[in-house]
Write an enzyme that holds these catalytic residues in place. Structure first.
Site, mmCIF file in Angstrom:
data_model
loop_
_atom_site.group_PDB
_atom_site.id
_atom_site.type_symbol
_atom_site.label_atom_id
_atom_site.label_comp_id
_atom_site.label_asym_id
_atom_site.label_seq_id
_atom_site.Cartn_x
_atom_site.Cartn_y
_atom_site.Cartn_z
ATOM 1 N N ASP A 126 17.294 24.765 -3.190
ATOM 2 C CA ASP A 126 16.142 25.478 -2.677
ATOM 3 C C ASP A 126 16.498 26.955 -2.571
ATOM 4 O OD1 ASP A 126 13.292 25.658 -1.849
ATOM 5 O OD2 ASP A 126 13.367 23.768 -1.094
ATOM 6 N N TRP A 161 10.732 28.229 -6.716
ATOM 7 C CA TRP A 161 9.284 28.407 -6.841
ATOM 8 C C TRP A 161 8.614 29.416 -7.895
ATOM 9 C CZ3 TRP A 161 11.228 30.745 -1.928
ATOM 10 C CH2 TRP A 161 11.802 29.522 -1.197
ATOM 11 N N GLY A 162 9.571 29.518 -9.044
ATOM 12 C CA GLY A 162 8.933 30.464 -9.940
ATOM 13 C C GLY A 162 8.922 31.882 -9.715
ATOM 14 N N ASP A 183 4.707 25.178 -4.350
ATOM 15 C CA ASP A 183 4.691 23.759 -3.977
ATOM 16 C C ASP A 183 3.192 23.111 -4.405
ATOM 17 O OD1 ASP A 183 7.163 23.981 -3.089
ATOM 18 O OD2 ASP A 183 6.596 23.298 -1.104
HETATM 19 C C1 GAL Z 1 10.414 23.840 -0.550
HETATM 20 C C2 GAL Z 1 10.403 23.086 -1.990
HETATM 21 C C3 GAL Z 1 9.763 21.482 -1.630
HETATM 22 C C4 GAL Z 1 10.826 21.128 -0.681
HETATM 23 C C5 GAL Z 1 10.673 21.570 0.582
HETATM 24 C C6 GAL Z 1 11.761 21.153 1.517
HETATM 25 O O1 GAL Z 1 10.706 24.949 -0.550
HETATM 26 O O2 GAL Z 1 9.598 23.647 -2.833
HETATM 27 O O3 GAL Z 1 9.880 20.964 -2.976
HETATM 28 O O4 GAL Z 1 12.149 20.596 -1.331
HETATM 29 O O5 GAL Z 1 11.014 23.106 0.369
HETATM 30 O O6 GAL Z 1 11.916 22.004 2.929
#
Ligand code: GAL
Length: 373
Positions: A126, A161-162, A183
């Protein structure tokens, strides 16, 4: 890890968020086998954020939460492997994960070794809490190299996230898939926004590194961590069809222990999975457009087949028209399309044009061959 087809599996985040445990993961692995998802091709069982304690130990290692995972991660990995499935985990390029747990910034080689010692096959990486001024691509390069050195063949699943035009550089970091969107949440507007935002990016997806348009919401019905109104079965059908035709990795996000038959059969639809997993991994393109209400997509497949998809993204009934000229079959070329509806098996021949009248959010997917007319 180099992977020739979009990865398929399950991820804990959409339904369970912080509420994860060894028991949940083991029951999920059991359910994936029992309900035929493993046989359908879903193989990764992935723990997302929130699996560790809040601090590293005195050696500097991330510590598995002993309450959530009392026997440790290697034990869980062994269990998942014993079912013929693969095991995935999660970290982040920043100093803390998105949920505030220890994360791999400047600990990449140490953490990659730890994941390898757990027998992990997949790492989602992430992008929260990255120190200001950091170079995002280089952070992904570092972990890409750390995983290669870890002693285990681990699929690198990037998740920024692109942002930062990720589609132009992520393949160079060794990633096997990468999030090309923000998301998802459980409603049709989210599905529509993601789908429409990806049309111009589909050509970046290909063998070895796939555009991941986020985990599935099929079967969630407004329960769990990313609930936001929920979807109808028609919405889920369109969502899953788009993810398959776009060639995205498919990570189930619902509670597979309690999934209903409609959602289960949808996610096991052989024709849609055949399209998603097509070995040539070609790009779907727009071949019909009804002023943003609906779109029609066409995709070349192996074995002289093609996928054709009509999608009504609007909140009301709409007509979407395909003219075969838009896929290269010009008027007078002597060829049309012979198509089979992947849900009803109904056969149709399209000689020149086809107009589909679809209810709000509905879609149709066909497997087609060219035919002399
Ligand atoms: C976001 C991610 C999600 C999930 C989340 C966990 O940044 O896009 O898919 O992993 O964090 O905190």
């Amino acid at each position: 890890m180099f992977t020739k087809k979009p990865p398929l599996g399950w991820n804990s985040w959409n339904t369970f968020g912080n509420d994860i445990s060894e028991e949940l993961l083991m029951q999920t692995a059991d359910a994936m086998v029992k309900k035929g998802l493993k046989d359908a091709g879903y193989e990764y069982v992935v723990i997302d954020d929130c699996w560790s304690l809040r601090e590293r130990d005195e050696k500097g290692d991330i510590v598995t939460d002993p309450v959530k995972f009392p026997h440790g991660m290697k034990y869980l990995a062994d269990y998942i492997h014993s079912k013929g499935l693969k095991f995935g985990m999660y970290s982040c390029a920043g100093v803390k994960t998105c949920a505030g747990y220890p994360s791999s910034y400047h600990n990449e080689f140490r953490d990659a070794k730890l994941f390898a010692s757990f027998d992990v096959d997949f790492l989602k990486y992430d992008f929260c809490n990255v120190p200001q001024g950091s170079n995002g691509p280089l952070l992904y390069h570092t972990m890409g190299m750390a995983l290669k050195e870890s002693g285990r063949d681990i699929l690198f699943s990037a998740c920024n996230w692109g942002s930062d035009h990720v589609e132009t550089w992520i393949r160079s970091c060794g990633a096997g898939m990468y999030r090309s969107t923000g998301d998802i949440n459980d409603n049709f507007a989210s599905v529509r926004d993601i789908a429409l935002s990806q049309v111009d990016k589909l050509a970046y997806s290909g063998v070895g590194c796939y555009n991941d348009i986020d985990m599935l919401i099929v079967g969630m019905y407004n329960r769990g961590n990313v609930k936001n109104g929920g979807c109808t079965d028609v919405d889920y059908k369109t969502h899953f069809s788009v993810w398959c035709v776009f060639g995205s990795p498919l990570m189930i996000g619902c509670d597979v222990r309690n999934v209903n038959d409609v959602s289960l059969e949808l996610m096991k639809n052989k024709d849609l999975l055949r399209i998603n997993q097509d070995e040539e991994c070609r790009t779907a393109f727009v071949c019909g457009d009804n002023g943003n209400k609906g779109l029609c997509f066409f995709r070349h497949l192996s074995d002289n087949e093609y996928a054709l998809m009509f999608v009504n993204f609007a909140d009301e009934e709409a007509e979407i028209k395909l003219d075969l000229t838009n896929i290269g079959l010009w008027d007078g070329c002597g060829h049309g399309l012979c198509c089979r509806d992947v849900f009803t098996n109904e056969k149709i021949v399209i000689e020149r044009t086809k107009t589909e009248k679809l209810a709000a959010h509905d879609s149709k997917v066909f497997l087609c061959k060219t035919v002399s007319i």
